[in-house]
Scaffold this active site. Structure first.
Site, PDB file in Angstrom:
ATOM      1  N   GLU A  35       0.868  -1.168   0.000  1.00 14.42           N
ATOM      2  CA  GLU A  35       0.000   0.000   0.000  1.00 14.42           C
ATOM      3  C   GLU A  35       0.913   1.229   0.000  1.00 14.42           C
ATOM      4  OE1 GLU A  35      -2.729   0.396   3.283  1.00 14.42           O
ATOM      5  OE2 GLU A  35      -3.588   2.217   2.386  1.00 14.42           O
ATOM      6  N   ARG A 261       5.516 -12.825   9.598  1.00 11.51           N
ATOM      7  CA  ARG A 261       6.161 -11.529   9.373  1.00 11.51           C
ATOM      8  C   ARG A 261       7.588 -11.578   9.895  1.00 11.51           C
ATOM      9  NH1 ARG A 261       2.598  -7.304   9.131  1.00 11.51           N
ATOM     10  NH2 ARG A 261       4.212  -5.807   9.657  1.00 11.51           N
ATOM     11  N   LYS A 271       4.521   0.552   9.361  1.00 10.65           N
ATOM     12  CA  LYS A 271       4.615   1.826   8.645  1.00 10.65           C
ATOM     13  C   LYS A 271       4.012   2.969   9.451  1.00 10.65           C
ATOM     14  CE  LYS A 271       3.090   0.027   4.789  1.00 10.65           C
ATOM     15  NZ  LYS A 271       2.435  -0.048   3.472  1.00 10.65           N
TER      16      LYS A 271
HETATM   17  P1  ATP Z   1       2.748  -2.201   7.807  1.00 17.32           P
HETATM   18  O1  ATP Z   1       2.204  -2.934   8.981  1.00 17.32           O
HETATM   19  O2  ATP Z   1       4.176  -1.813   7.953  1.00 17.32           O
HETATM   20  O3  ATP Z   1       1.893  -1.070   7.328  1.00 17.32           O
HETATM   21  P2  ATP Z   1       1.556  -3.698   5.775  1.00 17.32           P
HETATM   22  O4  ATP Z   1       1.397  -5.162   5.728  1.00 17.32           O
HETATM   23  O5  ATP Z   1       0.328  -2.974   6.090  1.00 17.32           O
HETATM   24  O6  ATP Z   1       2.758  -3.302   6.683  1.00 17.32           O
HETATM   25  P3  ATP Z   1       1.709  -3.434   2.985  1.00 17.32           P
HETATM   26  O7  ATP Z   1       2.151  -2.299   2.176  1.00 17.32           O
HETATM   27  O8  ATP Z   1       0.301  -3.843   2.902  1.00 17.32           O
HETATM   28  O9  ATP Z   1       2.127  -3.109   4.442  1.00 17.32           O
HETATM   29  O10 ATP Z   1       2.649  -4.694   2.739  1.00 17.32           O
HETATM   30  C1  ATP Z   1       2.941  -5.195   1.467  1.00 17.32           C
HETATM   31  C2  ATP Z   1       3.322  -6.638   1.592  1.00 17.32           C
HETATM   32  O11 ATP Z   1       4.430  -6.776   2.458  1.00 17.32           O
HETATM   33  C3  ATP Z   1       2.198  -7.463   2.197  1.00 17.32           C
HETATM   34  O12 ATP Z   1       2.053  -8.634   1.426  1.00 17.32           O
HETATM   35  C4  ATP Z   1       2.653  -7.762   3.578  1.00 17.32           C
HETATM   36  O13 ATP Z   1       2.169  -8.997   3.987  1.00 17.32           O
HETATM   37  C5  ATP Z   1       4.174  -7.735   3.445  1.00 17.32           C
HETATM   38  N1  ATP Z   1       4.778  -7.346   4.708  1.00 17.32           N
HETATM   39  C6  ATP Z   1       4.549  -6.221   5.417  1.00 17.32           C
HETATM   40  N2  ATP Z   1       5.252  -6.221   6.565  1.00 17.32           N
HETATM   41  C7  ATP Z   1       5.963  -7.378   6.588  1.00 17.32           C
HETATM   42  C8  ATP Z   1       6.881  -7.973   7.509  1.00 17.32           C
HETATM   43  N3  ATP Z   1       7.208  -7.377   8.646  1.00 17.32           N
HETATM   44  N4  ATP Z   1       7.391  -9.175   7.194  1.00 17.32           N
HETATM   45  C9  ATP Z   1       7.092  -9.780   6.036  1.00 17.32           C
HETATM   46  N5  ATP Z   1       6.233  -9.283   5.131  1.00 17.32           N
HETATM   47  C10 ATP Z   1       5.673  -8.089   5.390  1.00 17.32           C
HETATM   48 MG    MG Z   2      -1.310  -3.795   4.564  1.00 13.82          MG
END
Ligand code: ATP
Ligand code: MG
Length: 552
Positions: A35, A261, A271
């Protein structure tokens, strides 16, 4: 990157192997779906290496898709940074960059299909009432009074939503599934909500925006994704993923698989929280070298290869765990030890005058750029009567364990001569201002002829030619290994995480490139800072020390 970095298997690769063996799929298609509401962090690097790595190894394809369904928090700045980071990590997405918003029309039509099948309805409960009606883990939810509207009524109200006929929060589209489901995501989840917000891709075309759960599975299907890989918190959402795809007319059928994760000690991988560090100015932007963001690691001198190596070493499992920072630093050090050119810099300078070395002579010494990689070439460094050494490399008195310069004793200067400290000069407070030495002219890169043993080697720079440089040392950004779990993570900030030194570097570093790390002999790995270094001012970041300082 080499074509195939031999990657170990994992449960996802085993699923893919089985799917290929069964003929379920002929080619593998994955996607990385960030995102655009922040910069990528080390956790995203894990997801990137997984998705793009699988596509590479199986000769499949991986899309980059911006999951852009919440215009309020998103921005093109983030879109651009994410594209740059993915490429910098060494990966190439298939075709054009995609956006979930590319599919807004199709998503809208699938929503209508669900309404027509009696599987979605326009609800006019407030957000708070929806929450109340949803129930809890132990109590079933209850049906909304708007749940049994006719299909025609729903079609017309959904159209009204789309046309701006409702205020924000006054109506939403919900799936009609089961308010008593043991899985809360299945209790009539919201599919569309109203937001009068300008979208970075679609402008003001839409005032209704689809929710993640509705968008993601359909976007995957539209792109013919075969294996949709996401983190464990989406495990329950898989039911909804499957429900949507099972109830609309769409040819392809992706499947979602979840992995754990990455959590990294002494780092935040959310984020939202990283954004707070930036907006509260606790750090110097998203790419502050202390940030666990891809851009921060780049600015600090980490290499793409070291980050990929790290992601490979930690592996892919379903177990939640926290990886030690020393694991990441180990990978950085391994890569830089192999590949970083050597140079000399003195972080805490004290002057040395070599009294028997001519004032008129600048002796040009040739030094290898790497001790065991001659192909990295060599450079010329002038040796002069006045040099700087590090304050910590001299003592007036010391025992045998101290293998540096001691008053009355000898030490070798790296790639140069053996010197002996003869006397010191001090200021009124007793601080040493100058160390007077003599050198042995027969010892250039060789042992003394009379068989004297010289134990220590120290580094130096020419006082005449060295360039002043600001050198930034970084420590842990947080005082606790798991800042993410603290009630107030901002209270766990290490206020001494940046230490600035004024030192000297050898002149060859004038032309160093930002973000490209050198080993400063005996000090660690350092790179020119991309933000503060200018033509007139050298600023270096410490990438990582020579030895592990984390597990102490
Ligand atoms: P955040 O919690 O930092 O906002 P998010 O999952 O909401 O992370 P996205 O932009 O939706 O952020 O993430 C893009 C991809 O990266 C998703 O498929 C998510 O599962 C993966 N991802 C995000 N954080 C991690 C992490 N700590 N370890 C592994 N994969 C991750
Ligand atoms: Mg997300």
């Amino acid at each position: 990157m080499s074509e195939v970095e031999a990657r170990p298997t994992n449960f996802i690769r085993q699923i893919i192997d089985a799917d290929l063996a069964d003929g379920k799929y002929q080619t593998i298609q994955t996607r990385f779906p960030p995102e655009p509401n922040g910069y990528l962090h080390i956790g995203h690097a894990k997801a990137i290496c997984l998705n793009f790595g699988i596509a590479q190894d199986y000769r499949g394809k991986c899309n980059l898709r911006f999951d852009d369904t919440n215009p309020v928090k998103e921005d093109v700045e983030y879109v651009e940074s994410i594209k740059h980071d993915v490429q910098w990590l060494g990966f190439h997405w298939d075709g054009e960059v995609r956006y979930s918003s590319d599919y807004f029309d199709q998503l809208y039509h699938y929503a209508i299909e669900l309404i027509q099948k009696g599987l979605a309805y326009v609800d006019e409960l407030s957000a708070e009432e929806i929450r109340e009606y949803r129930g809890t883990l132990t109590q079933p939810g209850k049906n909304s009074p708007y749940r049994d509207r006719t299909i025609d009524e729903n079609l017309s109200l959904f159209n009204k939503m789309k046309n701006g006929g409702f205020e924000e929060g006054k109506a939403c589209l919900r799936a009609k599934i089961d308010m008593a489901s043991p899985f809360i995501v299945m209790r009539d989840p919201v599919l569309y909500r109203i937001k009068f917000a300008n979208h970075h891709q679609t402008g003001d075309t839409w005032c209704i925006y689809p929710m993640y759960d509705f968008t993601h599975c359909i976007s995957d299907a539209i792109e013919n994704i075969t294996h949709s890989l996401c983190t464990l918190e989406f495990q329950d959402n898989r039911r909804l993923y499957d429900w949507v795809l099972d109830n609309i007319t769409i040819a392809s059928r992706p499947h979602q698989y979840e992995f754990s994760r990455l959590n990294l000690e002494y780092a935040i991988t959310s984020k939202r929280k990283l954004n707070l560090l930036v907006s509260e100015k606790i750090v110097d932007g998203w790419n502050d070298p202390r940030m666990p963001t891809v851009s921060g690691m780049r600015r600090r001198g980490y290499t793409p290869a070291s980050i990929r190596d790290f992601c490979q070493r930690i592996g892919i499992t379903k177990q939640e765990n926290t990886v030690e920072m020393s694991t990441l630093e180990f990978c950085v050090r391994e890569d830089l030890n192999q590949n970083a050119p050597r140079a000399m810099a003195v972080l805490d300078p004290v002057k040395v005058i070599i009294e028997n070395f001519s004032e008129k002579l600048d002796e040009v010494l040739t030094m290898p750029n790497h001790p065991n990689r001659p192909e990295l070439g060599h450079r010329d460094v002038a040796f002069t009567r006045e040099i700087f050494i590090d304050r910590a490399d001299f003592r007036e008195e010391a025992n045998k364990n101290y293998k540096r310069l001691v008053l009355g004793k000898e030490v070798r200067l790296r790639n140069a001569y053996v010197i002996r400290a003869d006397r010191v000069e001090k200021d009124s407070e007793g601080n040493i201002t100058t160390i007077y030495c003599s050198y042995d002219p027969t010892t250039l890169n060789k042992n003394p002829e009379d068989g004297r043993k010289i134990k220590g080697v120290i580094h130096w720079v020419s006082a005449k030619f060295a360039l002043p440089a600001e050198i930034r040392l970084y420590d842990r950004l947080f005082n606790t290994p798991n800042p993410g779990s603290a009630d107030d993570f901002l209270s766990t900030i290490n206020t001494d995480s940046l230490i600035i030194k004024q030192g000297f570097v050898e002149p060859s570093l004038r032309d160093s490139k930002a973000e490209f790390a050198y080993q400063f002999e005996r000090e660690g790995y350092f790179c020119l800072d991309s933000k503060y270094a200018t033509a007139d001012k050298l600023v270096f970041n410490r990438t990582v020390g020579l030895r592990d300082s984390w597990s102490e």
